[in-house]
Design an enzyme around this catalytic site. Structure first.
Site, PDB file in Angstrom:
ATOM      1  N   HIS A   8       1.093  -1.031  -0.111  1.00  0.00           N
ATOM      2  CA  HIS A   8       0.194   0.046  -0.237  1.00  0.00           C
ATOM      3  C   HIS A   8       0.758   1.226  -0.380  1.00  0.00           C
ATOM      4  O   HIS A   8       0.580   2.178  -0.288  1.00  0.00           O
ATOM      5  CB  HIS A   8      -0.806  -0.430   1.217  1.00  0.00           C
ATOM      6  CG  HIS A   8      -1.907   0.524   0.901  1.00  0.00           C
ATOM      7  ND1 HIS A   8      -2.229   1.344  -0.227  1.00  0.00           N
ATOM      8  CD2 HIS A   8      -3.763   0.293   1.122  1.00  0.00           C
ATOM      9  CE1 HIS A   8      -3.838   1.803   0.376  1.00  0.00           C
ATOM     10  NE2 HIS A   8      -4.479   1.163   0.229  1.00  0.00           N
TER      11      HIS A   8
ATOM     12  N   ASP B 238      -2.423   2.663  -4.317  1.00  0.00           N
ATOM     13  CA  ASP B 238      -3.980   1.843  -3.385  1.00  0.00           C
ATOM     14  C   ASP B 238      -5.091   1.241  -3.947  1.00  0.00           C
ATOM     15  O   ASP B 238      -4.135   0.071  -5.026  1.00  0.00           O
ATOM     16  CB  ASP B 238      -4.634   3.816  -3.272  1.00  0.00           C
ATOM     17  CG  ASP B 238      -3.343   4.512  -3.106  1.00  0.00           C
ATOM     18  OD1 ASP B 238      -3.095   4.395  -1.738  1.00  0.00           O
ATOM     19  OD2 ASP B 238      -3.298   5.348  -3.223  1.00  0.00           O
TER      20      ASP B 238
END
Length: 386
Positions: free
Chosen positions: A359, A363
């Site tokens: 992450h 995203d």
């Protein structure tokens, strides 16, 4: 003259190799080319073959011991070399016993009680072993036997403790590093691969006849992943020293389960390969991994990894990133289920997919877009051939 067997250098960056297990013992005969030991370095494990026919004269490196490349790990030679050495030791030992000062009565008592004369301490003149010395040693020996018996019983009741080999230590270290140094998230979806399985069956007859290669679902998933990485380059990247590095080329890691661990051989420039070439490479590296013949350089430099647990009946799971990569795609087991196609209920074949991504690099939305593209290629499998 004895032949030296040395620790091989499995790659330019190899600094140490470990003897996992010896298949032969000192005194055993071996044929040229016969496996005498297994050695490993990081994730590579391979067999050491005897360079000559003869007898194992001496083992210099014990199991679990790591040594630099080029270190002699054992000697192989003529069997009579070992026999002569053994005879010489026996003669020396016998001479030593004969020189031991002991009274005739004490010698007779020691022999009757199976006491080793060399273990007795003489208190007589000049260190001579007396009858009293033998009598004093008997209860001590019984106490020692009882203690050894207790220790053996205790050992049998204890939990078994098995030393961890070098490969297991490396895997454990890398997995902990992966979880501690990245922000991992896993998303899943299912692909309808009914058309894909039909195409696979149609192509396999030609693939086997013309290329001597059978196409598997893993081959198609690998091709779909490569095409998707080219469409979504953010997934073909890594986070390093606060900077995201994105790669133009796809160096695909294919996780291969081994009896004693895991190896991830890397297919360099996978984006340049046709489906058949990709399938051949996957099979070649998988075989080399199982046979312990991977070179150190063949497990380096991957930009994205594929792992498949379908053979074990697993559907969705959480793959752990292969650091420093930003993504790893997990493939589950296919299963048949009723599906609707144009309002008609029919049988479909479903393939579960699990994507773990970093992450810090991207995203959920772009990661989901990548996974959806993989799904699209699998559901329209003709795209993997063009």
């Amino acid at each position: 003259m004895a032949v030296e067997v040395v620790m091989p250098k499995l790659g330019m960056s190899m600094k140490e190799g470990t003897v996992s297990v010896w298949n032969k013992e000192v005194g055993e005969t071996v044929n040229k080319g016969e496996s005498i030991a297994s050695i490993n370095s990081e994730k590579i494990e391979m067999e050491i073959e005897s360079p000559a026919e003869g007898t194992i004269l001496d083992i210099k490196v014990s199991e679990g011991e790591g040594v630099p490349p080029g270190t002699v790990i054992c000697y192989i030679g003529e069997g009579n070399e070992q026999v002569e050495e053994k005879k010489e030791r026996d003669i020396q030992s016998k001479s030593k016993k004969e020189r031991k000062k002991i009274s005739p009565v004490a010698r007779k008592m020691a022999n009757s009680a199976n006491l080793d004369i060399d273990t007795l301490v003489g208190t007589g003149p000049g260190g001579r072993i007396t009858k009293e010395d033998v009598l004093h040693a008997l209860p001590e020996r019984e106490e020692k036997k009882q203690e050894e018996k207790k220790q053996e019983e205790k050992k049998q009741n204890e939990t078994e403790h098995q030393p961890i080999n070098m490969m297991r230590k490396t895997i454990a270290s890398r997995m902990m590093e992966s979880l501690q140094t990245s922000a991992q998230l896993t998303i899943t979806l299912k692909a309808d691969v009914t058309q894909l399985t039909n195409l696979q069956q149609q192509l396999n007859e030609t693939a086997i006849a013309r290329y001597d290669t059978k196409l598997t679902i893993t081959d198609f998933v690998a091709k779909a992943a490569i095409l998707s990485l080219l469409e979504h380059p953010a997934m073909n990247s890594q986070y390093h020293n606060g900077v995201v590095e994105t790669f133009e080329n796809v160096h695909l890691g294919i996780a291969a389960a081994l009896d004693n661990g895991l190896a991830v051989p890397v297919i360099q420039h996978a984006e340049r390969l046709t489906l058949i070439e990709l399938a051949k490479s996957i099979k070649l590296y998988g075989q080399k991994a199982r046979e312990g013949k991977l070179l150190h350089d063949e497990i380096q430099g991957s930009t994205f990894t594929l792992t498949n647990l379908g053979a074990y009946g697993v559907e969705h799971f959480t793959p752990i990133l292969n650091p420093p990569e930003a993504g790893i795609l997990g493939v589950g087991t296919m299963y048949d289920t009723p599906v609707y196609r144009e309002d008609e209920l029919c049988k479909g074949t479903i393939l579960p997919l699990s994507l773990t991504f970093d992450h810090r690099v991207l995203d959920g939305a772009p990661a989901s877009a990548f996974l959806s593209t993989v799904k699209a290629h699998l559901e329209e499998p003709i795209s993997t051939l063009l």
